[in-house]
Design a protein around this motif. Structure first.
Motif, PDB file in Angstrom:
ATOM      1  N   LEU A 206       0.793  -1.226   0.000  1.00 51.15           N
ATOM      2  CA  LEU A 206       0.000   0.000   0.000  1.00 51.15           C
ATOM      3  C   LEU A 206       0.829   1.282   0.000  1.00 51.15           C
ATOM      4  N   GLY A 207       2.092   1.216  -0.386  1.00 52.86           N
ATOM      5  CA  GLY A 207       2.950   2.396  -0.268  1.00 52.86           C
ATOM      6  C   GLY A 207       3.104   3.238  -1.513  1.00 52.86           C
ATOM      7  N   GLY A 208       2.452   2.856  -2.622  1.00 51.62           N
ATOM      8  CA  GLY A 208       2.628   3.619  -3.850  1.00 51.62           C
ATOM      9  C   GLY A 208       4.064   3.588  -4.345  1.00 51.62           C
ATOM     10  N   PHE A 209       4.366   4.457  -5.310  1.00 55.67           N
ATOM     11  CA  PHE A 209       5.716   4.498  -5.884  1.00 55.67           C
ATOM     12  C   PHE A 209       6.586   5.448  -5.055  1.00 55.67           C
ATOM     13  N   ASN A 210       6.905   4.995  -3.877  1.00 57.29           N
ATOM     14  CA  ASN A 210       7.626   5.802  -2.910  1.00 57.29           C
ATOM     15  C   ASN A 210       8.844   5.020  -2.427  1.00 57.29           C
ATOM     16  N   TYR A 211      10.000   5.665  -2.485  1.00 56.76           N
ATOM     17  CA  TYR A 211      11.239   4.986  -2.090  1.00 56.76           C
ATOM     18  C   TYR A 211      11.191   4.538  -0.635  1.00 56.76           C
ATOM     19  N   GLU A 212      10.808   5.477   0.267  1.00 57.62           N
ATOM     20  CA  GLU A 212      10.811   5.157   1.690  1.00 57.62           C
ATOM     21  C   GLU A 212       9.845   4.020   2.024  1.00 57.62           C
ATOM     22  N   LYS A 213       8.722   3.942   1.289  1.00 62.66           N
ATOM     23  CA  LYS A 213       7.739   2.884   1.561  1.00 62.66           C
ATOM     24  C   LYS A 213       8.165   1.547   0.956  1.00 62.66           C
ATOM     25  N   GLY A 214       9.175   1.551   0.072  1.00 68.68           N
ATOM     26  CA  GLY A 214       9.764   0.298  -0.390  1.00 68.68           C
ATOM     27  C   GLY A 214       9.248  -0.262  -1.697  1.00 68.68           C
ATOM     28  N   VAL A 215       8.812   0.601  -2.626  1.00 66.68           N
ATOM     29  CA  VAL A 215       8.296   0.082  -3.893  1.00 66.68           C
ATOM     30  C   VAL A 215       9.359  -0.715  -4.644  1.00 66.68           C
ATOM     31  N   GLN A 216      10.603  -0.217  -4.655  1.00 71.11           N
ATOM     32  CA  GLN A 216      11.669  -0.957  -5.325  1.00 71.11           C
ATOM     33  C   GLN A 216      11.908  -2.296  -4.651  1.00 71.11           C
ATOM     34  N   GLU A 217      11.822  -2.293  -3.329  1.00 70.70           N
ATOM     35  CA  GLU A 217      12.069  -3.508  -2.548  1.00 70.70           C
ATOM     36  C   GLU A 217      11.094  -4.624  -2.952  1.00 70.70           C
ATOM     37  N   ILE A 218       9.809  -4.293  -3.004  1.00 74.91           N
ATOM     38  CA  ILE A 218       8.804  -5.315  -3.282  1.00 74.91           C
ATOM     39  C   ILE A 218       8.851  -5.767  -4.740  1.00 74.91           C
ATOM     40  N   VAL A 219       9.093  -4.834  -5.652  1.00 74.15           N
ATOM     41  CA  VAL A 219       9.145  -5.203  -7.075  1.00 74.15           C
ATOM     42  C   VAL A 219      10.372  -6.071  -7.353  1.00 74.15           C
ATOM     43  N   LYS A 220      11.513  -5.703  -6.795  1.00 73.87           N
ATOM     44  CA  LYS A 220      12.717  -6.518  -6.979  1.00 73.87           C
ATOM     45  C   LYS A 220      12.547  -7.902  -6.367  1.00 73.87           C
ATOM     46  N   ALA A 221      11.858  -7.969  -5.227  1.00 68.95           N
ATOM     47  CA  ALA A 221      11.615  -9.273  -4.603  1.00 68.95           C
ATOM     48  C   ALA A 221      10.832 -10.181  -5.551  1.00 68.95           C
TER      49      ALA A 221
END
Length: 401
Positions: A206-221
């Motif tokens: 639920l964090g949107g495309f936000n670095y601090e909320k971890g969008v890259q983290e979840i997509v890379k996972a």
């Protein structure tokens, strides 16, 4: 409690859809329930939050100036931006003093620790002030800026924290302090729907495309997840505004965030072509249906962050996956109501998602425990009792303030 016939002005800095907006509604309802009259002060006119306040019949005023804030905390972007934003908003001091004179509240509640510069303005008008610190202290506890913030916050009659962890970390002295967890109440009434075994496993972020909320983290996972029956739903700001509409100078200021949006979108496109299911859903006015249909909630923040999605997931008996930051210890116990992965390790995150996706009994066990924990600490009636004590304490103090 008998009505004290007094008003509490809640100053709210953010008026979009999100945790901050929901928190202001929850706090207003609690304040009304304990015998005061809540009034929410909003910048802008016709905001999404204003419409939500209308729905809940909560009094509010609009077109207030921007809140004078100092956004230096663990999820902020740094001291330079904090100073720039602060300097640009100092000019609103007299306007806020005028609003305080017109509304004439008996107590002011600043609904964010970032609003700390407003404490002295409120106190200059002789009004008791509560500062609700919803942010975790930034990095080294004893740096000069944190010391300044501590001294500012200590001037409030009371300081509220979301968790015992945050109260320990901030270490504010010479003022009353309370732990008042966030409410996850009636707006999240709903039940997790009985899902068929053949359904895809839905992971909710639920964090949107936000670095601090971890969008890259979840997509890379998801690039490491081989199973094809696991689907990711991305809710929140899709970054369109930053990506398409900012002028040249603001594009430079938000360069890092824009790059993250571009990189994440590119990776999502590549993964979808390979058969991985990732959907971008954007901002949602009502997230209930997403929780109702989800199997797992992931909160992959890149910095220490408040855990609202954990509590919301608990209302729907959903398990959560979070990184191993210390502040999550109050809300998530590994193997009890969720799973914890090594922060920054996307392979470990992928492994935890895969583990939960493949074990229905474990999901149900963790989810039920998360629901029990949420109801114990985050029900409205629980917070109402805590908040009643705060207001009664201030009411008694008011005889000598």
């Amino acid at each position: 409690m008998d009505s004290l016939a007094n008003r509490v002005l809640i100053i709210q800095h953010y008026t979009g859809i999100g945790g901050s907006a929901l928190a202001s509604i929850d706090m207003a309802r609690v304040i009304n329930a304990v015998g005061y009259n809540a009034v929410v002060a909003l910048p802008k006119v016709g905001s999404p939050l204003a419409k939500m306040l209308q729905k809940y019949e909560i009094e509010y005023i609009e077109d207030c100036p921007d809140v004078i804030n100092f956004t230096y905390h663990n999820a902020s972007s740094g001291i330079i931006k904090a100073f720039i934003k602060h300097i640009l908003k100092i000019r609103y001091k007299e306007k806020w003093k005028n609003i305080l004179k017109i509304v004439a509240p008996d107590i002011v509640l600043l609904n964010s620790g970032a609003q700390n510069p407003m404490i002295s303005i409120v106190r200059e008008e002789g009004i008791p002030c509560i500062c609700y610190v919803r942010e975790t202290i930034r990095y080294r506890a004893n740096n000069i800026f944190n010391i300044i913030l501590r001294n500012r916050m200590a001037k409030a009659e009371a300081v509220l924290f979301l968790s015992k962890f945050d109260m320990r970390q901030w270490r504010i002295e010479n003022t009353k302090q309370y732990v008042i967890p966030e409410i996850v109440g009636s707006q999240f009434d709903g039940q997790n729907m009985e899902k068929k075994v053949s359904d895809p496993i839905i992971v909710l972020y639920l964090g949107g495309f936000n670095y601090e909320k971890g969008v890259q983290e979840i997509v890379k996972a998801f690039s490491f997840i081989k199973e094809k029956n696991i689907k990711l739903e991305i809710l929140g700001d899709d970054g369109t505004f930053l990506y398409d509409y900012l002028n040249f100078y603001k594009r430079i200021l938000y360069f890092k965030q824009i790059k993250i949006i571009k990189d994440s979108r590119k990776l999502i496109t590549e993964l979808n072509k390979k058969g991985i299911q990732i959907n971008i859903r954007g901002v949602q006015n009502n997230v209930n249906k997403w929780y109702e249909n989800a199997d797992i909630v992931v909160f992959p923040v890149k910095k220490v962050h408040q855990a609202r999605p954990v509590y919301e997931a608990g209302r729907y008996a959903l398990p959560v996956i979070v990184p191993d930051y210390e502040n999550f210890e109050d809300s998530v116990t590994d193997g009890e109501n969720g799973l914890v992965y090594q922060k920054g390790n996307v392979r470990d995150l992928a492994d935890k998602i895969t583990k939960l996706a493949g074990d229905r009994r474990l999901r149900e066990y963790l989810g039920e425990n998360n629901k029990i924990k949420t109801l114990k600490y985050h029900e409205e009636k629980v917070i109402r009792e805590l908040m009643e004590k705060v207001i009664l304490d201030l009411h008694e103090m008011g005889k000598t303030i």
